[in-house]
Design a protein around this motif. Structure first.
Motif, short mmCIF file in Angstrom:
data_model
loop_
_atom_site.label_atom_id
_atom_site.label_comp_id
_atom_site.label_asym_id
_atom_site.label_seq_id
_atom_site.Cartn_x
_atom_site.Cartn_y
_atom_site.Cartn_z
N PRO A 1 -110.17 -8.47 -24.50
CA PRO A 1 -111.35 -9.30 -23.83
C PRO A 1 -111.82 -10.59 -24.76
N LEU A 2 -112.68 -11.42 -24.36
CA LEU A 2 -112.85 -12.60 -24.90
C LEU A 2 -113.51 -12.18 -26.37
N VAL A 3 -114.29 -11.29 -26.55
CA VAL A 3 -114.88 -10.69 -27.81
C VAL A 3 -113.86 -10.46 -28.85
N ASN A 4 -112.54 -10.21 -28.60
CA ASN A 4 -111.42 -9.83 -29.43
C ASN A 4 -110.35 -10.88 -29.47
N ALA A 5 -110.31 -11.58 -28.48
CA ALA A 5 -109.46 -12.90 -28.27
C ALA A 5 -109.14 -13.53 -29.42
N GLY A 6 -108.02 -13.71 -29.91
CA GLY A 6 -107.53 -14.26 -31.18
C GLY A 6 -107.55 -13.44 -32.51
N LYS A 7 -108.07 -12.33 -32.45
CA LYS A 7 -108.00 -11.45 -33.49
C LYS A 7 -106.93 -10.87 -33.87
N MET A 8 -106.45 -10.49 -35.26
CA MET A 8 -105.35 -9.67 -35.69
C MET A 8 -105.33 -8.41 -35.40
N LEU A 9 -104.55 -7.74 -34.54
CA LEU A 9 -104.59 -6.54 -34.16
C LEU A 9 -104.62 -5.47 -35.29
N SER A 10 -103.88 -5.80 -36.32
CA SER A 10 -104.06 -4.77 -37.56
C SER A 10 -105.27 -4.72 -38.26
N GLU A 11 -106.08 -5.74 -38.13
CA GLU A 11 -107.31 -5.71 -38.81
C GLU A 11 -108.55 -5.14 -37.70
N LEU A 12 -108.27 -4.81 -36.56
CA LEU A 12 -109.54 -4.43 -35.78
C LEU A 12 -109.71 -2.76 -36.16
#
Length: 653
Positions: free
Chosen positions: A327-338
């Motif tokens: 979703p928008l809150v996570n859009a663009g974030k690197m998956l490995s750093e979540l």
């Protein structure tokens, strides 16, 4: 006496160097490198030449007379020239040739007799040409071929390729939409690359015939589902699989159940929105995974992946391109750093990936204020890097994390401008639209101080070792090529084998090795770079790897890269001849000196009446030239020199 002998040796070396062609360099008596020469024909070179590199010279024609006196030639690099054809029988006299590079020319066809006479050839590179037709029987004489590279041509069909010893075949980037077992009769093939051929399916019988396959690249084709051919038992030995760039959209665990030996898997660009929970547990030996360029939905069902990455000791390739799309809150974030909590799961306690239960994970979405959401979706994000430069009427509002929660990373501050556009003010040392990138604090590598960076081996089979040269190349941006030296530490013959590969090759596979043996592999810059420092080995990086044991099946042959055999006695005989020559020279000098000082001097009851050779007549003293061990080169140092070396590779390997 000793100064005289050294003078004779220097004169001999100078005489040899004088045979070097104009505008070329000859770093050793058996090697000729022509980097800057411009001519449409092959230059005349000494008959003792074993390695001849004449790439990017503008050569447009070849004739048998160019090579008729080069019976010792083992490596011939004619890449990046202007050749439009390979004349029949042009290489017939090169009976010892092992490596032939004709890549990046303008060759349009291969005739039946183009490679006649090359009975010892092991590597043939024809990629980057305009080949449309290969006549039947064009490769019939190449019984010892180990590698054949035909990628980046205009092929629409193939004659039957039958090679008893071939280990690597690259057909990528042609237009061959179907391949069957009758096309490839290569029972011992280890690596098959058929990327970007337009394949809509993968023939099951073809894959079943390749019982020794370790590396399969079927990327950038038109596969809408995982081929059933991957479910066969003979692929239990598959180590590397590349599926990238196919329109698969989803993955099913049952399609990969037989591939539990995989060590490297590329799932990039498959249009995946998620990865099924437990899917990657099929690969207990996985050490390298790529999943870039997929529109991942970073909701609770994918939370297991973030935990799994932290639990496993593997490398996620291209992490900066493996990001959330929704979703928008996570859009663009690197998956490995979540973190687990970032996926919006109600249950936020820390649990292992293996204990995840899909029924306990409940999705959660954050609702934004209507105005902020409208502006964010209709306008691009504003990157606020220097607020003082913005006009007062357009200066950002006070930071309000409630209007864009979780948007900025690494301590960045969220800013909302008067138009409702949101952006991030990044702290020093961070960059990117969301401050997601941490700038590398390391200083650029300086060529004034030698820096030794490691090479490593990633995949090892019974007959091959994959070398990782990424860091070695990155820290030496001006390197022409890489000199690889490897030797078998487990056998009686420890003599090194030397390969020259291009600097554009961040990976390179040594093939044709002995099973169950330990190999030492060293990398160093090519000659011109080594001369910038001393010869104490400062710039040499080494690693060791042990090949796996031989297969239990008695039908699987063992191949090794042939080392020097016929020339084993030549260095010893040459050294002996040199010693005898020096002994004769010593006796001559002693005899002349005694004759001048004491005429008629008796030596052991005999007068010195022997005719002593005149030490001032150099032709009376023969200093034989010692030939070094064979140096089977693998590539040329120019490979994509403008972009990269590797190499590939500018190869000179």
């Amino acid at each position: 006496m000793l100064p005289s002998a050294l003078l004779l040796l220097l004169l001999c070396v100078r005489a040899l160097s004088s045979d070097c062609p104009e505008n070329c360099s000859c770093p050793s008596p058996d090697s000729v490198f022509c980097f800057t020469r411009r001519s449409s024909t092959v230059p005349p070179v000494p008959s003792s030449t074993e390695q001849l590199y004449i790439f990017n010279n503008g050569i447009s024609t070849l004739s048998a007379e160019d090579f008729q006196h080069l019976g010792q030639l083992q490596m011939l690099d004619l890449s990046q020239n202007q050749l439009s054809e390979v004349p029949d029988g042009v290489f017939e006299m090169l009976l010892k040739l092992k490596n032939l590079d004709l890549s990046s020319n303008q060759i349009s066809h291969i005739s039946k007799d183009s490679f006649s006479g090359l009975v010892q050839l092991e590597r043939l590179y024809l990629y980057g040409n305009q080949i449309q037709i290969i006549q039947i029987g064009a490769f019939d004489s190449l019984h010892n071929l180990l590698e054949l590279k035909l990628h980046e041509n205009l092929l629409t069909s193939l004659p039957t390729l039958s090679f008893p010893r071939l280990l690597l075949l690259d057909l990528s980037h042609n237009n061959i939409p179907t391949l069957g077992p009758s096309d490839l009769q290569i029972p011992h093939l280890e690596a098959l690359k058929v990327s970007s051929l337009g394949l809509t399916s993968l023939d099951t019988n073809l894959i079943a015939s390749l019982e020794n396959l370790h590396y399969l690249d079927i990327s950038m084709n038109q596969l809408v589902e995982v081929p059933l051919a991957l479910r066969q038992d003979n692929l239990r030995g598959l180590i590397r699989l590349n599926l990238a760039g196919n329109p698969l959209r989803e993955l099913k665990a049952e399609d990969f159940q037989k591939l539990n030996g995989l060590q490297e898997l590329d799932l990039s660009g498959l249009n995946l929105q998620s990865i099924p929970q437990g899917f990657l547990d099929n690969f207990p030996r996985l050490v390298h995974l790529k999943a870039a360029e997929n529109p991942f939905n970073c909701l609770c069902p994918l939370a297991w992946f973030s935990v799994w990455l932290r639990e496993k000791t593997l490398t996620l390739g291209r992490p900066e391109e493996t990001r959330c799309h929704f979703p928008l809150v996570n859009a663009g974030k690197m998956l490995s750093e979540l973190e687990y909590k970032d996926f919006g799961c109600l249950h936020t306690s820390t649990v292992g990936a293996s204990t995840f239960s899909q029924s306990t994970l409940v999705g959660h979405m954050t609702t934004y204020p209507d105005t902020a959401h409208k502006n964010a979706t209709s306008s691009p994000l504003l990157r606020v890097s220097n607020p003082s430069s913005i006009a007062p009427s357009q200066s950002p509002q006070t930071s309000d994390q409630t209007q864009c929660p979780g948007l900025c990373q690494n301590g960045g501050q969220c800013q909302v401008d008067p138009l409702g556009q949101r952006g991030c003010r990044c702290l020093p040392g961070t960059a990117g639209l969301y401050c997601e990138t941490k700038e590398d604090p390391l200083k650029p590598w300086s060529t004034d101080v030698p820096v030794v960076v490691p090479i490593s081996s990633r995949h090892v089979t019974a007959t091959s070792i994959l070398l990782d040269l990424h860091r070695f190349i990155q820290t030496q941006p001006h390197i022409r090529g890489i000199r690889l030296t490897y030797r078998n530490l487990s056998g009686p013959d420890h003599r090194p084998i030397i390969l020259r590969v291009p600097a554009s090759y961040p990976e390179y596979t040594l093939r044709g090795l002995r099973p169950n043996c330990t190999y030492s592999v060293c990398a160093s810059p090519l000659v011109e770079k080594i001369q910038r420092w001393n010869s104490s080995g400062e710039m040499v990086s080494c690693t060791e790897a042990r090949t796996a044991g031989a297969p239990l099946s008695p039908q699987e042959p063992r191949f090794t890269t042939p080392g020097p055999q016929s020339g084993n006695l030549e260095p010893a005989l040459a050294a002996l001849a040199l010693l005898l020559g020096l002994a004769v020279l010593t006796g001559t000098l002693v005899c002349v000196r005694r004759r001048r000082t004491k005429p008629g001097l008796e030596v052991e009851g005999r007068s010195c009446e022997v005719t002593c050779p005149d030490p001032h007549t150099p032709e009376q003293v023969s200093v034989p030239h010692t030939q070094p061990d064979s140096d089977p080169a693998l590539g040329s140092a120019h490979k994509q020199a403008g972009a990269a070396s590797e190499g590939r590779t500018v190869s000179l390997k």
